[in-house]
Design an enzyme around this catalytic site. Structure first.
Site: not given
Length: 322
Positions: A119-120
């Site tokens: 996600v990051e």
């Protein structure tokens, strides 16, 4: 690949990749075929919308709001565009995923956190965002302390191994503070101080309550269901007809030697003495901004396993002939 075969250094993701906010993962969530997306939603409905009770070791609310937003992300990842890109991102990130997975086991942390760097940063060790977040775990400069260091010579946010340890320690601190994994993870995104202020004035101290009532910024509201959707898919890829890359469980994925130096040493010069490609040392030491260790500072150069003695001899040669 056998269980005991070491992942070769050339399999490491390139050290000079640059992440922008319009990345493949974000494109999955933005630029998808609407008809394909609706078909996937209909497929999930036809299955009578499975109630996801947990994902990656994290309990999930059975509320309509929580289940709806998680399934919406699953449907987006189920599109043809989503499947192709998700497979590639997970496959490219295998090397770091293995390290993260083992660290999570050692610390007794939820398995879902293996996918937080997806996600990051999409597992890009040198990822950068327009807001100034850097590295696999997207640390902002004001959130580094006391976990990581930075100066004109190095930025430890760019070191995937150090930043992983830092991020997991920070997440553990958040969990000790809030005693709730979803809130701890959300606080990693929005800041523990902001999360404390929000929780102070709400009747129900749960992530789903504050998300449903719009008490967080959109980025943080979406952060958790994205992660849980990915963890659910990782555990049940066949069920969602999403092919996932096989992960090789090598116990030697992060075996390194280290050379302790307290002088300015060029990685290129050291690589030359060791008859290594300079890119090899660069990949193993991405925190060094100038590919040189800082002068008059103790610093550990990460080396391929088995090269410590040769590196110590090479260092003597370099310092003697400066």
């Amino acid at each position: 690949m056998s269980l005991f075969e070491k992942i070769e250094l050339e399999e490491l993701p390139p050290a000079d990749e640059y992440y922008i906010d319009d990345s493949p993962l974000n494109q999955i969530l933005k630029l998808f075929d609407e008809e394909d997306y609706e078909r996937q939603k209909a497929y999930l409905e036809q299955k009578k919308r499975k109630i996801i009770k947990s994902a990656g070791g994290i309990a999930v609310s059975e509320s309509s709001y929580a289940q709806t937003v998680i399934h919406d992300y699953i449907a987006r990842y189920m599109t043809n565009f989503g499947k192709q890109n998700l497979y590639k991102i997970l496959d490219d990130g295998e090397y770091y995923r293995l390290y993260i997975r083992e660290e999570l086991k050692k610390r007794g942390m939820p398995a879902a956190l293996e996918y937080l760097p997806l996600v990051e940063s999409e597992y890009k060790a040198t990822a950068k965002s327009r807001s100034g977040a850097i590295g696999l775990w997207q640390f902002m400069e004001n959130s580094m302390s006391p976990f990581l260091q930075k100066n004109e010579w190095f930025d430890e946010r760019l070191d995937p191994w150090k930043s992983t340890n830092a991020a997991l320690s920070k997440l553990q601190d958040n969990y000790r503070m809030f005693n709730d994994w979803l809130i701890a993870i959300a606080a990693y995104n929005c800041g523990a101080g902001a999360m404390r202020r929000i929780l102070k004035n709400v009747p129900e101290k749960s992530f789903w309550y504050i998300a449903e009532h719009g008490l967080l910024r959109d980025e943080t509201i979406n952060y958790i269901p994205k992660l849980l959707a990915l963890a659910e898919i990782a555990e049940n890829g066949d069920e969602y007809k999403i092919p996932l890359p096989e992960v090789t469980a090598s116990p030697r994925y992060a075996d390194f030697d280290y050379l302790e130096v307290n002088n300015k040493v060029s990685l290129s010069r050291l690589a030359g003495e060791l008859r290594l490609e300079a890119e090899t040392l660069k990949k193993l030491n991405p925190a060094l901004l100038l590919n040189t260790t800082p002068p008059k500072t103790n610093y550990s150069i990460r080396l391929p396993m088995g090269m410590k003695k040769s590196a110590e001899e090479a260092l003597k040669e370099i310092l003697t002939n400066k």
